[in-house]
Design a protein around this motif. Structure first.
Motif, PDB file in Angstrom:
ATOM      1  N   ILE A 193       0.865  -1.175   0.000  1.00  6.52           N
ATOM      2  CA  ILE A 193       0.000   0.000   0.000  1.00  6.52           C
ATOM      3  C   ILE A 193       0.903   1.226   0.000  1.00  6.52           C
ATOM      4  CG2 ILE A 193      -0.209  -0.055   2.531  1.00  6.52           C
ATOM      5  CD1 ILE A 193      -3.079   1.021   2.148  1.00  6.52           C
ATOM      6  N   VAL A 194       0.555   2.237  -0.785  1.00  4.49           N
ATOM      7  CA  VAL A 194       1.431   3.379  -1.025  1.00  4.49           C
ATOM      8  C   VAL A 194       0.997   4.589  -0.202  1.00  4.49           C
ATOM      9  CG1 VAL A 194       2.308   4.988  -2.766  1.00  4.49           C
ATOM     10  CG2 VAL A 194       1.928   2.585  -3.368  1.00  4.49           C
ATOM     11  N   ALA A 195       1.964   5.233   0.446  1.00  5.92           N
ATOM     12  CA  ALA A 195       1.726   6.491   1.153  1.00  5.92           C
ATOM     13  C   ALA A 195       2.326   7.622   0.329  1.00  5.92           C
ATOM     14  CB  ALA A 195       2.355   6.461   2.541  1.00  5.92           C
ATOM     15  N   THR A 196       1.468   8.440  -0.275  1.00 11.13           N
ATOM     16  CA  THR A 196       1.911   9.538  -1.126  1.00 11.13           C
ATOM     17  C   THR A 196       0.783  10.545  -1.276  1.00 11.13           C
ATOM     18  OG1 THR A 196       2.893  10.091  -3.286  1.00 11.13           O
ATOM     19  CG2 THR A 196       1.127   8.463  -3.276  1.00 11.13           C
ATOM     20  N   SER A 197       1.139  11.759  -1.728  1.00  8.95           N
ATOM     21  CA  SER A 197       0.114  12.730  -2.121  1.00  8.95           C
ATOM     22  C   SER A 197       0.256  13.083  -3.595  1.00  8.95           C
ATOM     23  CB  SER A 197       0.218  14.003  -1.263  1.00  8.95           C
ATOM     24  OG  SER A 197       1.448  14.675  -1.511  1.00  8.95           O
ATOM     25  N   ASP A 198       1.127  12.370  -4.292  1.00  6.36           N
ATOM     26  CA  ASP A 198       1.347  12.604  -5.719  1.00  6.36           C
ATOM     27  C   ASP A 198       0.161  12.045  -6.509  1.00  6.36           C
ATOM     28  OD1 ASP A 198       2.275  11.807  -8.498  1.00  6.36           O
ATOM     29  OD2 ASP A 198       4.056  12.885  -7.815  1.00  6.36           O
ATOM     30  N   SER A 199      -0.522  12.902  -7.248  1.00 10.68           N
ATOM     31  CA  SER A 199      -1.748  12.497  -7.942  1.00 10.68           C
ATOM     32  C   SER A 199      -1.509  11.404  -8.973  1.00 10.68           C
ATOM     33  CB  SER A 199      -2.394  13.709  -8.621  1.00 10.68           C
ATOM     34  OG  SER A 199      -2.792  14.669  -7.677  1.00 10.68           O
ATOM     35  N   VAL A 200      -0.394  11.476  -9.681  1.00  7.35           N
ATOM     36  CA  VAL A 200      -0.108  10.469 -10.706  1.00  7.35           C
ATOM     37  C   VAL A 200       0.162   9.115 -10.059  1.00  7.35           C
ATOM     38  CG1 VAL A 200       1.461   9.793 -12.560  1.00  7.35           C
ATOM     39  CG2 VAL A 200       0.743  12.179 -12.342  1.00  7.35           C
ATOM     40  N   VAL A 201       0.966   9.110  -9.010  1.00 13.00           N
ATOM     41  CA  VAL A 201       1.247   7.855  -8.301  1.00 13.00           C
ATOM     42  C   VAL A 201      -0.038   7.276  -7.727  1.00 13.00           C
ATOM     43  CG1 VAL A 201       2.511   6.789  -6.393  1.00 13.00           C
ATOM     44  CG2 VAL A 201       3.607   8.569  -7.769  1.00 13.00           C
ATOM     45  N   MET A 202      -0.888   8.130  -7.182  1.00  9.63           N
ATOM     46  CA  MET A 202      -2.156   7.668  -6.627  1.00  9.63           C
ATOM     47  C   MET A 202      -3.044   7.052  -7.701  1.00  9.63           C
ATOM     48  SD  MET A 202      -2.953  10.829  -4.015  1.00  9.63           S
ATOM     49  CE  MET A 202      -4.580  10.242  -3.599  1.00  9.63           C
ATOM     50  N   MET A 203      -3.060   7.668  -8.865  1.00  2.31           N
ATOM     51  CA  MET A 203      -3.923   7.200  -9.948  1.00  2.31           C
ATOM     52  C   MET A 203      -3.540   5.797 -10.403  1.00  2.31           C
ATOM     53  SD  MET A 203      -6.510   8.037 -11.759  1.00  2.31           S
ATOM     54  CE  MET A 203      -7.349   7.579 -13.272  1.00  2.31           C
ATOM     55  N   TYR A 204      -2.242   5.495 -10.411  1.00  3.17           N
ATOM     56  CA  TYR A 204      -1.789   4.232 -10.985  1.00  3.17           C
ATOM     57  C   TYR A 204      -1.402   3.182  -9.947  1.00  3.17           C
ATOM     58  CZ  TYR A 204      -1.897   6.625 -15.439  1.00  3.17           C
ATOM     59  OH  TYR A 204      -2.321   7.310 -16.558  1.00  3.17           O
ATOM     60  N   SER A 205      -1.488   3.522  -8.670  1.00  6.01           N
ATOM     61  CA  SER A 205      -1.248   2.535  -7.623  1.00  6.01           C
ATOM     62  C   SER A 205      -2.561   1.850  -7.258  1.00  6.01           C
ATOM     63  CB  SER A 205      -0.641   3.207  -6.386  1.00  6.01           C
ATOM     64  OG  SER A 205       0.624   3.766  -6.689  1.00  6.01           O
ATOM     65  N   LEU A 206      -2.460   0.679  -6.641  1.00  2.00           N
ATOM     66  CA  LEU A 206      -3.667  -0.094  -6.347  1.00  2.00           C
ATOM     67  C   LEU A 206      -4.320   0.287  -5.022  1.00  2.00           C
ATOM     68  CD1 LEU A 206      -2.665  -3.670  -7.568  1.00  2.00           C
ATOM     69  CD2 LEU A 206      -3.841  -1.841  -8.804  1.00  2.00           C
ATOM     70  N   ARG A 207      -3.509   0.664  -4.035  1.00  2.00           N
ATOM     71  CA  ARG A 207      -4.036   1.045  -2.722  1.00  2.00           C
ATOM     72  C   ARG A 207      -3.250   2.239  -2.197  1.00  2.00           C
ATOM     73  NH1 ARG A 207      -4.516  -4.416  -3.032  1.00  2.00           N
ATOM     74  NH2 ARG A 207      -2.265  -4.568  -2.804  1.00  2.00           N
ATOM     75  N   ILE A 208      -3.954   3.131  -1.483  1.00  2.00           N
ATOM     76  CA  ILE A 208      -3.350   4.388  -1.042  1.00  2.00           C
ATOM     77  C   ILE A 208      -3.640   4.637   0.437  1.00  2.00           C
ATOM     78  CG2 ILE A 208      -3.306   6.902  -1.362  1.00  2.00           C
ATOM     79  CD1 ILE A 208      -2.220   5.402  -3.749  1.00  2.00           C
ATOM     80  N   VAL A 209      -2.627   5.093   1.157  1.00  2.00           N
ATOM     81  CA  VAL A 209      -2.806   5.660   2.495  1.00  2.00           C
ATOM     82  C   VAL A 209      -2.685   7.178   2.359  1.00  2.00           C
ATOM     83  CG1 VAL A 209      -1.810   5.921   4.789  1.00  2.00           C
ATOM     84  CG2 VAL A 209      -1.917   3.669   3.750  1.00  2.00           C
ATOM     85  N   PRO A 210      -3.719   7.943   2.723  1.00  2.00           N
ATOM     86  CA  PRO A 210      -3.638   9.412   2.618  1.00  2.00           C
ATOM     87  C   PRO A 210      -2.803  10.001   3.758  1.00  2.00           C
ATOM     88  CG  PRO A 210      -5.764   8.784   3.515  1.00  2.00           C
ATOM     89  CD  PRO A 210      -5.048   7.497   3.186  1.00  2.00           C
ATOM     90  N   MET A 211      -1.511   9.708   3.732  1.00  2.00           N
ATOM     91  CA  MET A 211      -0.629  10.017   4.854  1.00  2.00           C
ATOM     92  C   MET A 211      -0.548  11.509   5.159  1.00  2.00           C
ATOM     93  SD  MET A 211       1.341   8.654   7.168  1.00  2.00           S
ATOM     94  CE  MET A 211       1.669   6.999   6.551  1.00  2.00           C
ATOM     95  N   THR A 212      -0.541  12.358   4.124  1.00  2.00           N
ATOM     96  CA  THR A 212      -0.426  13.794   4.390  1.00  2.00           C
ATOM     97  C   THR A 212      -1.668  14.323   5.111  1.00  2.00           C
ATOM     98  OG1 THR A 212      -1.209  14.204   2.125  1.00  2.00           O
ATOM     99  CG2 THR A 212       1.171  14.287   2.505  1.00  2.00           C
TER     100      THR A 212
END
Length: 247
Positions: A193-212
């Motif tokens: 699961i990815v922790a990022t606020s980068d919109s492109v990374v969020m769009m193409y990753s499967l799961r996101i933690v809204p860490m910011t």
């Protein structure tokens, strides 16, 4: 015209945000749409950047929203977009403005590189991130670190020391292509699961933690503007789950 009274947010900018989102949702290209709206409303560079970072099409918001995981992540390896999260935390610690964007993710308008006067905040920022990660209880943490940043190896070792001091299993990987590496690992390994606020990374990753966003809550930072309210974004369930998870 919608009249709102927020710090540094003009009614002109609100109208521009509404038009920009409408056109993106209709399928118009992002750059030409941003150019058109910026010219029509005579936006400053900062106002233009705010729209670029914080306003998205309804389709994007819906897709990203379906990927957000706001509970504990016990069975997942957390892929940490290292400098993205670290610099956002430093900005919040320094009292910089933070905006809650229409996709439920907190972002700021500063650049993506560390400044000389950021270094005195670095260790404290790592402590904040480590405290939040510990509360989420991931299986492991892998920081994806841009090796082109000065002193990236030193920063990575500081990350390991801070996280291990809280009993967190962690490692780091230095790379010249952190965004593509995050996306690739997200797709190749089922338990990440990815922790990022980068919109492109969020769009193409499967799961996101809204860490910011978690950092904003953890530090009790009031957003300079809340676009989730303006556009009625469905974030309350995620926010409530996170607050429950860390208590």
């Amino acid at each position: 015209m919608i009249l709102l009274n927020w710090r540094n947010i003009t009614n002109k900018l609100i109208d521009a945000a509404i038009d920009y989102k409408y056109l993106l949702t209709k399928g118009y290209p992002q750059k030409s749409t941003l150019d058109f709206v910026s010219t029509r409303y005579t936006l400053s560079k900062q106002e233009r950047l705010l729209l670029f970072r914080c306003i998205h099409s309804n389709q994007y918001v819906s897709e990203v929203g379906s990927k957000l995981m706001c509970t504990k992540i016990n069975n997942f390896v957390l892929l940490l977009d290292f400098y993205n999260i670290l610099i956002s935390t430093i900005n919040a610690l320094r009292g910089g403005e933070v905006y809650l964007c229409d996709d439920c993710v907190a972002r700021d308008l500063r650049g993506s590189k560390l400044r000389e006067d950021d270094y005195s905040y670095l260790l404290n920022a790592l402590k904040v991130v480590a405290s939040i990660v510990k509360a989420l209880e991931p299986l492991n943490v892998l920081a994806i670190v841009d090796k082109n940043v000065s002193h990236s190896s030193e920063h990575s070792m500081a990350f390991v020391r801070e996280f291990e001091s809280l009993g967190l299993r962690c490692a780091f990987e230095l790379t010249s292509t952190p965004d593509s590496k995050l996306i690739r690992y997200s797709k190749e390994f089922a338990n990440t699961i990815v922790a990022t606020s980068d919109s492109v990374v969020m769009m193409y990753s499967l799961r996101i933690v809204p860490m910011t966003t978690y950092i904003m809550f953890f530090l009790n930072v009031k957003p300079a503007f809340d676009f989730t309210q303006l556009f009625n974004s469905d974030c309350s369930k995620c926010f409530d789950q996170f607050k429950h998870a860390i208590h």
